[in-house]
Design a protein around this motif. Structure first.
Motif, PDB file in Angstrom:
ATOM      1  N   ILE A  75       0.835  -1.204   0.000  1.00 33.91           N
ATOM      2  CA  ILE A  75       0.000   0.000   0.000  1.00 33.91           C
ATOM      3  C   ILE A  75       0.870   1.255   0.000  1.00 33.91           C
ATOM      4  N   ILE A  76       1.902   1.257   0.832  1.00 35.05           N
ATOM      5  CA  ILE A  76       2.805   2.413   0.903  1.00 35.05           C
ATOM      6  C   ILE A  76       3.512   2.630  -0.435  1.00 35.05           C
ATOM      7  N   CYS A  77       3.997   1.522  -1.021  1.00 32.30           N
ATOM      8  CA  CYS A  77       4.698   1.634  -2.302  1.00 32.30           C
ATOM      9  C   CYS A  77       3.758   2.058  -3.430  1.00 32.30           C
ATOM     10  N   ALA A  78       2.514   1.631  -3.367  1.00 38.89           N
ATOM     11  CA  ALA A  78       1.532   2.041  -4.377  1.00 38.89           C
ATOM     12  C   ALA A  78       1.329   3.548  -4.335  1.00 38.89           C
ATOM     13  N   VAL A  79       1.289   4.120  -3.151  1.00 41.64           N
ATOM     14  CA  VAL A  79       1.161   5.578  -3.012  1.00 41.64           C
ATOM     15  C   VAL A  79       2.423   6.271  -3.530  1.00 41.64           C
ATOM     16  N   MET A  80       3.580   5.678  -3.240  1.00 40.00           N
ATOM     17  CA  MET A  80       4.847   6.255  -3.695  1.00 40.00           C
ATOM     18  C   MET A  80       4.952   6.270  -5.215  1.00 40.00           C
ATOM     19  N   MET A  81       4.252   5.367  -5.882  1.00 43.29           N
ATOM     20  CA  MET A  81       4.315   5.295  -7.341  1.00 43.29           C
ATOM     21  C   MET A  81       3.693   6.512  -8.023  1.00 43.29           C
ATOM     22  N   TYR A  82       3.003   7.348  -7.302  1.00 45.23           N
ATOM     23  CA  TYR A  82       2.451   8.578  -7.869  1.00 45.23           C
ATOM     24  C   TYR A  82       3.531   9.653  -7.997  1.00 45.23           C
ATOM     25  N   PHE A  83       4.728   9.356  -7.494  1.00 42.33           N
ATOM     26  CA  PHE A  83       5.836  10.299  -7.559  1.00 42.33           C
ATOM     27  C   PHE A  83       6.949   9.681  -8.412  1.00 42.33           C
ATOM     28  N   GLU A  84       7.215  10.279  -9.563  1.00 44.80           N
ATOM     29  CA  GLU A  84       8.128   9.697 -10.542  1.00 44.80           C
ATOM     30  C   GLU A  84       9.515   9.451  -9.981  1.00 44.80           C
ATOM     31  N   GLN A  85       9.974  10.328  -9.114  1.00 50.66           N
ATOM     32  CA  GLN A  85      11.327  10.188  -8.599  1.00 50.66           C
ATOM     33  C   GLN A  85      11.493   9.004  -7.647  1.00 50.66           C
ATOM     34  N   LEU A  86      10.398   8.332  -7.293  1.00 50.87           N
ATOM     35  CA  LEU A  86      10.461   7.223  -6.340  1.00 50.87           C
ATOM     36  C   LEU A  86      10.317   5.849  -6.999  1.00 50.87           C
ATOM     37  N   TYR A  87      10.274   5.815  -8.343  1.00 53.78           N
ATOM     38  CA  TYR A  87      10.103   4.525  -9.030  1.00 53.78           C
ATOM     39  C   TYR A  87      11.181   3.517  -8.625  1.00 53.78           C
ATOM     40  N   GLY A  88      12.426   3.953  -8.638  1.00 54.94           N
ATOM     41  CA  GLY A  88      13.531   3.050  -8.309  1.00 54.94           C
ATOM     42  C   GLY A  88      13.438   2.551  -6.882  1.00 54.94           C
ATOM     43  N   LEU A  89      13.130   3.444  -5.945  1.00 56.66           N
ATOM     44  CA  LEU A  89      13.016   3.045  -4.541  1.00 56.66           C
ATOM     45  C   LEU A  89      11.897   2.025  -4.353  1.00 56.66           C
ATOM     46  N   VAL A  90      10.773   2.245  -5.034  1.00 56.17           N
ATOM     47  CA  VAL A  90       9.645   1.309  -4.928  1.00 56.17           C
ATOM     48  C   VAL A  90      10.066  -0.077  -5.409  1.00 56.17           C
ATOM     49  N   PHE A  91      10.753  -0.130  -6.539  1.00 60.01           N
ATOM     50  CA  PHE A  91      11.165  -1.438  -7.063  1.00 60.01           C
ATOM     51  C   PHE A  91      12.072  -2.173  -6.087  1.00 60.01           C
ATOM     52  N   PHE A  92      13.068  -1.493  -5.542  1.00 57.26           N
ATOM     53  CA  PHE A  92      14.007  -2.174  -4.650  1.00 57.26           C
ATOM     54  C   PHE A  92      13.346  -2.565  -3.322  1.00 57.26           C
ATOM     55  N   LEU A  93      12.381  -1.782  -2.869  1.00 52.79           N
ATOM     56  CA  LEU A  93      11.630  -2.178  -1.670  1.00 52.79           C
ATOM     57  C   LEU A  93      10.803  -3.439  -1.942  1.00 52.79           C
ATOM     58  N   CYS A  94      10.155  -3.471  -3.094  1.00 51.73           N
ATOM     59  CA  CYS A  94       9.362  -4.655  -3.463  1.00 51.73           C
ATOM     60  C   CYS A  94      10.254  -5.877  -3.651  1.00 51.73           C
ATOM     61  N   LEU A  95      11.426  -5.668  -4.279  1.00 52.32           N
ATOM     62  CA  LEU A  95      12.361  -6.777  -4.483  1.00 52.32           C
ATOM     63  C   LEU A  95      12.824  -7.344  -3.142  1.00 52.32           C
ATOM     64  N   ALA A  96      13.145  -6.455  -2.200  1.00 47.94           N
ATOM     65  CA  ALA A  96      13.559  -6.903  -0.870  1.00 47.94           C
ATOM     66  C   ALA A  96      12.441  -7.693  -0.195  1.00 47.94           C
ATOM     67  N   ALA A  97      11.202  -7.247  -0.378  1.00 49.97           N
ATOM     68  CA  ALA A  97      10.059  -7.955   0.210  1.00 49.97           C
ATOM     69  C   ALA A  97       9.912  -9.347  -0.390  1.00 49.97           C
ATOM     70  N   TRP A  98      10.102  -9.465  -1.709  1.00 51.99           N
ATOM     71  CA  TRP A  98      10.005 -10.779  -2.359  1.00 51.99           C
ATOM     72  C   TRP A  98      11.081 -11.730  -1.857  1.00 51.99           C
ATOM     73  N   ILE A  99      12.293 -11.220  -1.682  1.00 56.56           N
ATOM     74  CA  ILE A  99      13.388 -12.054  -1.175  1.00 56.56           C
ATOM     75  C   ILE A  99      13.051 -12.561   0.226  1.00 56.56           C
ATOM     76  N   TRP A 100      12.533 -11.667   1.063  1.00 61.44           N
ATOM     77  CA  TRP A 100      12.144 -12.061   2.427  1.00 61.44           C
ATOM     78  C   TRP A 100      11.010 -13.069   2.398  1.00 61.44           C
ATOM     79  N   LEU A 101      10.000 -12.832   1.563  1.00 57.07           N
ATOM     80  CA  LEU A 101       8.856 -13.739   1.501  1.00 57.07           C
ATOM     81  C   LEU A 101       9.278 -15.141   1.077  1.00 57.07           C
ATOM     82  N   VAL A 102      10.121 -15.238   0.060  1.00 57.60           N
ATOM     83  CA  VAL A 102      10.545 -16.542  -0.432  1.00 57.60           C
ATOM     84  C   VAL A 102      11.419 -17.258   0.593  1.00 57.60           C
ATOM     85  N   CYS A 103      12.391 -16.556   1.134  1.00 66.84           N
ATOM     86  CA  CYS A 103      13.361 -17.195   2.030  1.00 66.84           C
ATOM     87  C   CYS A 103      12.795 -17.484   3.412  1.00 66.84           C
ATOM     88  N   SER A 104      12.103 -16.523   3.982  1.00 62.32           N
ATOM     89  CA  SER A 104      11.672 -16.663   5.372  1.00 62.32           C
ATOM     90  C   SER A 104      10.268 -17.222   5.506  1.00 62.32           C
TER      91      SER A 104
END
Length: 471
Positions: A75-104
């Protein structure tokens, strides 16, 4: 069902009622879990068994209990996607979440535990030795003391599990769409930045293609903002509802897994009060395992602490987890998510024991999701299997506030105890046969061969025969 087991089954069911009705929810590392572990230590003490308590740190939300965090992050990242300068940050946050979800969350790795709030949990166990005090193998009867968070989607579903899978499926797709969209927009943004800085030497055709890409990206950005509002944010909200963090609404854990704790204790007490029933050379251990719902952390802690020690050598683990649904007695021979196959010999023993106990068409299944305490035991070299009587289809009482003692009766627990004791007996028979085979003296060398052997070789053969006879 054997009548002589009724008092022990009644006591096991009494433990179920105490755990679910008097103590209540017992989330990993919670006061409720500690209270139940202390209660079981007192039970062992009351029958003359010295309890051993081994404490360990657990991060309750580092594994399956933290799934709602992924929803809030979405939800937080979806809101951040309305700001162009945060695209990269959103992707890396989501990637980190996927790594945690798969591993842990999926593989139950402990790598990220330190990043989450930690609580103190504990394992409690005690042993019963054979009458002569000598043993050459161990049977661990285990169950877990903790309970799960209330799975809201399951609790709201009374007939079919389809709505549960649909809701979580929507949430997973929404989070995946968010990740891919952030990556795509970030790549386009990087290309645009490089071009604007004169870093690209494009041909007219390439330049036209690049401007077309930017134009399409602008159109997609408009559609993306709409999808974020109507699909991604609601989808991620469904993930936040997966497990209610309020301990007052958590599962009271009558089936899962006060039944396992109760049956393991009842079987241990049976052997304590009937030492003549203990198989020759067998040590019985009643193992009350903590924090299973936090990603098998109690059994992981136990196997790590005792790695290479005598307690895990020539050891069998009967893991009892959820014995309540009388029409679904089954042996669980593996965990798909953990890539683990449990002991085949124990699997066959359980099938035979259930048939002998009068169970018609006993089940033989693999655990399709999650994991059980047999996995760390198996990985530690212990011969392990999991025994259950639970509807394998997702139900409204699995991991929810509806897991109460009033839903089932003592006869199911009685039958479960009967089966477990039969398997212990079969393990004893197997060990006795194995001991008889290994203790047979090696055949002496033929006389002709001995007379033809050189002097040095004959001395070696004679010494070998003497050693064998002494054994």
């Amino acid at each position: 069902m054997r009548k002589e087991l009724k008092p022990y089954a009644d006591e096991a069911f009494g433990i179920v009622k105490t755990a679910a009705n008097d103590i209540g929810s017992r989330l990993p590392g919670s006061d409720g879990e500690k209270k139940f572990a202390s209660f079981m230590a007192d039970k062992l003490q009351s029958i003359g068994i010295k309890p051993v308590t081994e404490k360990f740190l657990v991060s309750p939300r580092a594994s399956i209990g933290g799934i709602p965090y992924a929803g809030w992050l979405g939800i937080i990242c979806a809101v951040m996607m309305y700001f162009e300068q945060l695209y990269g940050l959103v992707f890396f946050l989501c990637l980190a979440a996927w790594i945690w979800l798969v591993c842990s969350v999926f593989l139950y790795k402990t790598w990220f535990d330190g990043a989450f709030h930690q609580e103190m949990s504990q394992n409690v166990y005690g042993e019963v030795l054979p009458p002569d005090g000598k043993y050459n193998y161990t049977v661990i009867l285990s169950g877990h003391t903790d309970t799960s968070w209330n799975w809201k989607h399951s609790a709201l579903t009374k007939k079919s599990p389809v709505p549960v899978f649909l809701k979580m499926g929507i949430g997973i797709v929404a989070f995946l769409f968010l990740t891919v969209s952030a990556l795509a927009m970030f790549i386009i943004q990087c290309r645009a930045a490089i071009f604007s800085n004169g870093g690209l030497d494009l041909t007219p055709a390439q330049l036209l293609d690049f401007y077309e890409t930017l134009s399409n990206a602008a159109n997609f950005q408009i559609a993306l903002h709409v999808l974020l509002a109507v699909f991604v944010i609601p989808g991620c909200f469904l993930i936040t509802m997966w497990a209610d963090k309020n301990p007052r609404t958590a599962s009271p854990g009558a089936m899962d897994n006060a039944t396992g704790i109760g049956i393991a204790y009842a079987a241990t007490k049976y052997f304590k009060e009937n030492p003549d029933k203990i198989p020759v050379g067998c040590r019985i251990i009643d193992f009350n395992c903590g924090s299973e719902e936090a990603g098998l952390r109690g059994s992981i802690a136990f196997t790590r602490k005792h790695k290479g020690e005598e307690i895990l050598k020539n050891c069998y683990n009967i893991n009892i987890d959820s014995v309540a649904d009388k029409d679904y007695f089954e042996v669980v021979h593996g965990d798909v998510w953990q890539f683990t196959r449990f002991d085949k010999g124990l699997e066959n023993m359980f099938i035979a024991a259930m048939e002998e106990a009068g169970i018609q068409k006993p089940g033989n299944i693999v655990n399709p999701v999650g994991g059980c305490d047999s996995t760390p035991m198996t990985k530690a070299g212990v011969k392990s299997i999991t025994f259950a009587a639970q509807n394998p289809v997702l139900t409204n009482y699995y991991h929810t506030c509806y897991d109460v003692a009033e839903r089932f009766d003592v006869d199911t627990v009685h039958l479960g105890l009967d089966v477990v004791l039969r398997v212990v007996e079969k393990i004893g028979e197997f060990e006795a046969t194995k001991a008889a085979v290994t203790s047979e003296p090696a055949p002496a060398a033929p006389a002709a061969a001995a007379t033809q052997a050189p002097a040095e070789e004959k001395e070696y053969l004679d010494a070998e025969i003497i050693e064998d006879s002494e054994e």
